[in-house]
Design an enzyme around this catalytic site. Structure first.
Site, PDB file in Angstrom:
ATOM      1  N   ASN A   1      23.104 -10.957  73.286  1.00 49.98           N
ATOM      2  CA  ASN A   1      22.275 -11.139  71.959  1.00 49.98           C
ATOM      3  C   ASN A   1      21.037 -12.151  72.540  1.00 49.98           C
ATOM      4  OD1 ASN A   1      23.439 -10.196  69.256  1.00 49.98           O
ATOM      5  ND2 ASN A   1      25.117 -10.945  70.237  1.00 49.98           N
TER       6      ASN A   1
ATOM      7  N   ASN B   1      23.820 -18.609  63.165  1.00 51.67           N
ATOM      8  CA  ASN B   1      25.032 -17.940  63.995  1.00 51.67           C
ATOM      9  C   ASN B   1      25.279 -16.553  63.986  1.00 51.67           C
ATOM     10  OD1 ASN B   1      27.441 -18.034  65.729  1.00 51.67           O
ATOM     11  ND2 ASN B   1      28.543 -18.028  63.781  1.00 51.67           N
TER      12      ASN B   1
ATOM     13  N   HIS C   1      28.206 -13.399  63.661  1.00 50.19           N
ATOM     14  CA  HIS C   1      29.580 -13.192  63.610  1.00 50.19           C
ATOM     15  C   HIS C   1      29.846 -11.569  63.457  1.00 50.19           C
ATOM     16  CE1 HIS C   1      33.756 -14.197  62.891  1.00 50.19           C
ATOM     17  NE2 HIS C   1      33.737 -13.147  62.094  1.00 50.19           N
TER      18      HIS C   1
ATOM     19  N   MET D   1      31.077 -21.357  71.812  1.00 51.07           N
ATOM     20  CA  MET D   1      32.435 -21.406  71.800  1.00 51.07           C
ATOM     21  C   MET D   1      32.895 -22.945  71.396  1.00 51.07           C
ATOM     22  SD  MET D   1      34.181 -18.434  71.659  1.00 51.07           S
ATOM     23  CE  MET D   1      35.648 -18.788  72.002  1.00 51.07           C
TER      24      MET D   1
HETATM   25  C1  GAR Z   1      28.767 -11.581  69.973  1.00 53.29           C
HETATM   26  O1  GAR Z   1      29.581 -10.317  69.279  1.00 53.29           O
HETATM   27  C2  GAR Z   1      28.998 -12.709  68.587  1.00 53.29           C
HETATM   28  O2  GAR Z   1      28.785 -11.736  67.449  1.00 53.29           O
HETATM   29  C3  GAR Z   1      30.466 -13.014  68.878  1.00 53.29           C
HETATM   30  O3  GAR Z   1      30.460 -13.406  69.999  1.00 53.29           O
HETATM   31  C4  GAR Z   1      29.643 -12.394  70.877  1.00 53.29           C
HETATM   32  C5  GAR Z   1      28.682 -12.770  71.885  1.00 53.29           C
HETATM   33  O4  GAR Z   1      28.104 -11.935  72.717  1.00 53.29           O
HETATM   34  N1  GAR Z   1      30.680 -14.326  68.214  1.00 53.29           N
HETATM   35  C6  GAR Z   1      31.774 -14.744  67.750  1.00 53.29           C
HETATM   36  O5  GAR Z   1      32.737 -14.016  67.672  1.00 53.29           O
HETATM   37  C7  GAR Z   1      31.749 -15.784  66.598  1.00 53.29           C
HETATM   38  N2  GAR Z   1      32.716 -16.058  65.793  1.00 53.29           N
HETATM   39  P1  GAR Z   1      26.779 -12.310  73.642  1.00 53.29           P
HETATM   40  O6  GAR Z   1      27.296 -13.334  74.652  1.00 53.29           O
HETATM   41  O7  GAR Z   1      26.806 -10.931  74.457  1.00 53.29           O
HETATM   42  O8  GAR Z   1      25.640 -12.413  72.706  1.00 53.29           O
END
Ligand code: GAR
Length: 227
Positions: free
Chosen positions: A14, A107, A109, A90
């Site tokens: 992201n 954020n 999700h 996290m």
């Molecule tokens: C993403 O898929 C985001 O939606 C998720 O972590 C991933 C991070 O990916 N977030 C959660 O699960 C929050 N509860 P990235 O490090 O490749 O951006």
């Protein structure tokens, strides 16, 4: 031009999507710092490769959450960050931190909130819960953060179908594709001053002449009419 601080703990896809959108000029802003609580996060490597300051602050190095949050705020403020983007970060941010950056923390999700969110719901656990539930649709949500995990006002959502043959991996991949479009879009709207929080809802204002205020306007529920 908004100054964006990205918080990441994992692969940073992201972050990559936001960086690309900034480079293409779709977002009137730039990522000025990337912070991770995981020194091994690939997001930090992506930031360094893009010439962006990358800060690792392992949460175990701090005696408690308040001290961690205070240091995090100090770093973000030292880079004069207008918007904080959490991308799979996290750590749960405490009320003090959320208040410091009220209406300026987003954020993402990997599901359609308010379903399949909350404490302990992250990454593959979310997709497993969706598959186990028999839902025919999932998706992703960009929202403003408040003290409740995955609890703040929803900005944008994208829906994806759940196929009978889906596994956690195939569903996660389909949702990730949407995340990489949705997050930059939300950041762009913020940069254009087009997000207005009205109680629990976020109104997306129509495109107009450049606004003097960048970011969000927040009004109480009675004052604004959504529609
Ligand atoms: C993403 O898929 C985001 O939606 C998720 O972590 C991933 C991070 O990916 N977030 C959660 O699960 C929050 N509860 P990235 O490090 O490749 O951006």
């Amino acid at each position: 031009m908004i100054r964006i601080g990205v918080l990441a703990s994992g692969t940073g896809t992201n972050l990559h999507a936001i960086l690309d959108a900034c480079a293409r000029g779709e977002i009137s802003g730039r990522v000025v710092v990337v912070v991770s609580n995981n020194p091994k996060a690939r997001a930090l490597d992506r930031a360094r490769r893009a010439g962006i300051p990358a800060v690792a602050m392992h949460h175990r190095a701090f005696p408690d959450r308040d001290t961690f949050d205070a240091k995090l705020a100090e770093i973000l403020n030292s880079y004069e960050v207008d918007l904080v983007c959490m991308t799979g970060f996290m750590r749960i941010l405490g009320p003090w931190f959320v208040n410091q950056f009220a209406g300026r923390i987003m954020n993402i999700h990997p599901a359609l909130l308010p379903s399949f969110g909350g404490l302990g719901m992250y990454g593959d656990r979310v997709h497993k819960a969706v598959l186990d539930s028999g839902s025919k649709f999932s998706g992703c949500t960009v929202h403003f953060a408040n003290e409740a995990p995955d609890g703040g006002p929803i900005i944008l959502q994208a829906v994806v179908p759940v196929h009978d043959t889906d596994t956690i991996e195939t569903l996660a991949a389909r949702i990730a594709q949407e995340e990489h479009k949705l997050y930059p879009q939300a950041v762009r709207l913020f940069g254009e001053g087009r997000l207005q929080i009205v109680g629990r809802r976020v109104r997306v204002l129509p495109q107009g002449p450049p606004r003097e205020t960048v970011g969000i306007t927040e009004i109480s529920e009675g004052e604004g009419q959504l529609g």
